[in-house]
Design a protein around this motif. Structure first.
Motif, short mmCIF file in Angstrom:
data_model
loop_
_atom_site.label_atom_id
_atom_site.label_comp_id
_atom_site.label_asym_id
_atom_site.label_seq_id
_atom_site.Cartn_x
_atom_site.Cartn_y
_atom_site.Cartn_z
N LEU A 1 -7.14 2.93 -5.18
CA LEU A 1 -7.19 1.43 -4.87
C LEU A 1 -6.31 1.32 -3.73
O LEU A 1 -6.54 0.44 -2.76
CB LEU A 1 -6.56 0.85 -6.09
CG LEU A 1 -7.53 0.62 -7.23
CD1 LEU A 1 -6.75 0.08 -8.42
CD2 LEU A 1 -8.70 -0.50 -6.75
N HIS B 1 -7.85 -1.54 -15.51
CA HIS B 1 -8.16 -2.44 -14.31
C HIS B 1 -9.34 -3.56 -14.63
O HIS B 1 -10.26 -3.06 -15.50
CB HIS B 1 -8.66 -1.63 -13.06
CG HIS B 1 -7.39 -0.78 -12.56
ND1 HIS B 1 -6.27 -1.32 -12.02
CD2 HIS B 1 -7.42 0.58 -12.33
CE1 HIS B 1 -5.54 -0.33 -11.63
NE2 HIS B 1 -6.21 0.70 -11.90
N ASN C 1 0.92 -1.38 0.06
CA ASN C 1 -0.09 0.01 0.09
C ASN C 1 1.04 1.26 0.07
O ASN C 1 0.74 2.12 0.52
CB ASN C 1 -1.00 -0.03 1.23
CG ASN C 1 -2.08 -0.87 1.02
OD1 ASN C 1 -2.62 -1.16 0.00
ND2 ASN C 1 -2.57 -1.58 2.24
N TRP D 1 -5.01 4.79 -8.94
CA TRP D 1 -4.32 3.84 -8.06
C TRP D 1 -4.21 4.25 -6.71
O TRP D 1 -4.17 3.87 -5.84
CB TRP D 1 -2.72 3.81 -8.34
CG TRP D 1 -2.28 3.03 -9.51
CD1 TRP D 1 -1.99 3.50 -10.92
CD2 TRP D 1 -2.42 1.73 -9.73
NE1 TRP D 1 -1.72 2.29 -11.65
CE2 TRP D 1 -2.29 1.22 -11.01
CE3 TRP D 1 -2.61 0.70 -8.77
CZ2 TRP D 1 -2.23 -0.20 -11.46
CZ3 TRP D 1 -2.88 -0.49 -8.99
CH2 TRP D 1 -2.62 -1.03 -10.44
N GLY E 1 -7.98 2.00 -0.56
CA GLY E 1 -9.10 1.08 -0.23
C GLY E 1 -8.89 0.22 1.11
O GLY E 1 -7.74 0.02 1.66
#
Lengths: 139, 139
Positions: free
Chosen positions: A73, A54, A35, A70, A76
């Motif tokens: 994502l 994606h 991450n 990105w 998330g």
């Protein structure tokens, strides 16, 4: 696993290129798994010709769209672990592309994404310029 | 719609390359729509570095796997009509890639596939060397 059919400048040079592309490709997935948005975006060319599809999405184009997706994502709730298999790198001049299976284990399930990543060699090495991922259906 | 960010050899040369890549890319879809396997395979580089990922599939690699899958698809019962939209061509040296939406109308339904096609320039012009398609989910 890491091979190319077409040599530009001899097998040794191509082997070095393949190793360099492999390294950046893996750094991309390590950053995704960790991450770490900065590290992930560091593997990309910062330009408006980047593009990213994606799984299930339409193509995104240009730095702000691609980087923004990105960021969302990475932000998330899902923690994703990657097991990378079936990797193949092809180098042709200053362009390289990698096909790879992203076997993902997440808190909400698991699955495999077939990915095609394109890289271009620039002043600061190989950078990702395109990513296309699609879910592999179990058969 | 057809543009590139990075010019190798001047804008005019790049415009010619983009036009040539666009033409081969369209010939590929015209052959697909016409169920013309020979014409479709003519748009591909006949080599073992070709690769192809159909929606929901794992990657296929090498001429026999890729050509064999196209033969099976072309042979299938489905008549497919393509409306191509959202096309963008990027050329970098002797490699080019196209992102495009394949809006398909078939006898069993309709849908959109987001595709990434890679081409390499060889002695007989630009040839497809990679194709990756994935279904776009309606949102």
């Amino acid at each position: 696993m890491e091979e190319t059919e077409f040599a530009d400048g001899g097998d040794e040079v191509v082997a070095i290129d393949i190793a360099a592309v492999t390294q950046v490709n893996r750094a991309f997935y390590e950053a995704f798994e960790a991450n770490d948005l900065d590290a992930l975006l560091q593997t990309w060319e910062r330009s408006d010709r980047v593009q990213c599809t994606h799984p299930g999405w339409s193509v995104l184009r240009g730095w702000s769209e691609v980087a923004g997706a990105w960021a969302a994502l990475i932000d998330g709730p899902e923690e994703i672990q990657f097991v990378l298999t079936n990797e193949k790198v092809i180098v042709h001049g200053d362009v390289a592309w990698v096909t790879i299976d992203e076997n993902m284990l997440g808190s909400s399930g698991s699955g495999t994404v077939s990915a095609l990543n394109i890289f271009v060699r620039g002043d600061d090495g190989w950078k990702m310029i395109g990513h296309h991922g699609s879910s592999v259906m179990q058969r």
